[in-house]
Motif scaffolding. Sequence first.
Motif, PDB file in Angstrom:
ATOM      1  N   GLY A  57       0.933  -1.310   0.003  1.00  0.00           N
ATOM      2  CA  GLY A  57       0.114   0.103   0.109  1.00  0.00           C
ATOM      3  C   GLY A  57       0.901   1.300   0.031  1.00  0.00           C
ATOM      4  O   GLY A  57       1.951   1.197   0.282  1.00  0.00           O
ATOM      5  N   PRO A  58       0.172   2.584  -0.285  1.00  0.00           N
ATOM      6  CA  PRO A  58       0.932   3.607  -0.263  1.00  0.00           C
ATOM      7  C   PRO A  58       1.781   4.307   0.983  1.00  0.00           C
ATOM      8  O   PRO A  58       3.040   4.477   0.834  1.00  0.00           O
ATOM      9  CB  PRO A  58      -0.029   4.732  -0.900  1.00  0.00           C
ATOM     10  N   ALA A  59       1.185   3.757   2.143  1.00  0.00           N
ATOM     11  CA  ALA A  59       1.698   4.284   3.457  1.00  0.00           C
ATOM     12  C   ALA A  59       3.026   3.342   3.677  1.00  0.00           C
ATOM     13  O   ALA A  59       4.095   3.946   3.993  1.00  0.00           O
ATOM     14  CB  ALA A  59       0.529   4.039   4.683  1.00  0.00           C
ATOM     15  N   THR A  60       2.671   1.996   3.399  1.00  0.00           N
ATOM     16  CA  THR A  60       3.697   1.045   3.602  1.00  0.00           C
ATOM     17  C   THR A  60       5.072   1.311   2.793  1.00  0.00           C
ATOM     18  O   THR A  60       5.985   1.594   3.170  1.00  0.00           O
ATOM     19  CB  THR A  60       3.238  -0.517   3.504  1.00  0.00           C
ATOM     20  N   SER A  61       4.935   1.423   1.599  1.00  0.00           N
ATOM     21  CA  SER A  61       5.839   1.701   0.527  1.00  0.00           C
ATOM     22  C   SER A  61       6.657   2.934   0.793  1.00  0.00           C
ATOM     23  O   SER A  61       7.915   3.125   0.755  1.00  0.00           O
ATOM     24  CB  SER A  61       5.230   1.805  -0.944  1.00  0.00           C
ATOM     25  N   ALA A  62       5.709   4.099   1.349  1.00  0.00           N
ATOM     26  CA  ALA A  62       6.486   5.564   1.664  1.00  0.00           C
ATOM     27  C   ALA A  62       7.294   5.372   2.478  1.00  0.00           C
ATOM     28  O   ALA A  62       8.242   5.901   2.624  1.00  0.00           O
ATOM     29  CB  ALA A  62       5.370   6.469   1.526  1.00  0.00           C
ATOM     30  N   VAL A  63       6.650   4.864   3.801  1.00  0.00           N
ATOM     31  CA  VAL A  63       7.513   4.776   4.953  1.00  0.00           C
ATOM     32  C   VAL A  63       8.932   3.936   4.826  1.00  0.00           C
ATOM     33  O   VAL A  63       9.784   4.306   5.215  1.00  0.00           O
ATOM     34  CB  VAL A  63       6.669   4.087   6.271  1.00  0.00           C
ATOM     35  N   LEU A  64       8.642   2.674   4.370  1.00  0.00           N
ATOM     36  CA  LEU A  64       9.919   1.537   4.269  1.00  0.00           C
ATOM     37  C   LEU A  64      10.761   2.556   3.288  1.00  0.00           C
ATOM     38  O   LEU A  64      12.047   2.328   3.619  1.00  0.00           O
ATOM     39  CB  LEU A  64       9.285   0.648   3.745  1.00  0.00           C
TER      40      LEU A  64
END
Length: 330
Positions: A57-64
Amino acid sequence: MWSASICVWFITIIFGNSIENYIATSLSKPQPIVSSCVDLTLPTVIYTFGYRGKTAGPATSAVLNAYINKRKRNVLLLDWEEEARSGYLGIPLGYVLYAVPNAIKIGKELGAALMALHESGLDISQLQLVGHSLGAHVMAHAGRAARQKGYTVPRITGLDPARALFEGTLTVQAGLDRTCAKFVDIVHSDPGGYGTSLPAGTVDFWPNYSGPGGVQPGCPSGDYDMFSPEDLCSHDRSWRFFVEAIASPTAFPAVHAKDYEAWVKGPPAVSPVVIYLGDLTSTRAQGNFFLTTNATAPFSKNQQGLTPDVSQVRRKRRNSSITRLLKYLR
């Protein structure tokens, strides 16, 4: 009551490389990550998403990716996508009967896994747990479970912790609070909506706050389908601010004040203490910290963000999503 699936994983992103380059190991037996790709000289961050979140998802990809690009952390993802789904139950019932019980169960399992990692050589004195929405409460229960075994997690960061069932008259579970770790910092981007509205951390950040139930600048107001991008816009600003802060650690200075009214009133009601949202948050700080942001990315206003923008009163939702969700939960 459904039991949590056994498909719970730590995904370890190889340091300094790519989000596509990882190994996966069972949460019940996390030791292989220590010997395979964790740099024991580096601090470690573990991130997880919230209700209906995705590993891609966008949040997971962005944070990682934000952490990987800094090349200063071992980056782990707690993948509970299967356990966080709503399934055929629908959004309200899926949250109550499936996701929340699983969040608590998996949080406790993560607490046990932290002990196993410590015994395998991971320096958990340099550990930070980061969770968005319901994922913040997963990390809270991991912290509580670890504390029961004699270890206190150094830091937990909550990105707009979920409100439903964790705050108000329908509270049925203990959520993230300052007792879950040595230092707990919380970013409240949708207080009174999908996110909690009360200060609960060692430090609580209130970006663009003017009262509960408002809409972040740049987010649409009105009635939208539950969990649609428009409906989640304010809730998602917490991880968007955090990602920007990882890349630019001094991008979001925030000023200490007793409450919003004191911040608007200004000196002498406002303390001269200024800290930063994100990696550089001072672990010696305590209390409420306020700031304003731009309506679109880049969100940082730098030092200008320390001044309240009373002309930009946050618009209220006509019928907040949390109100609709809680209505279904009664």
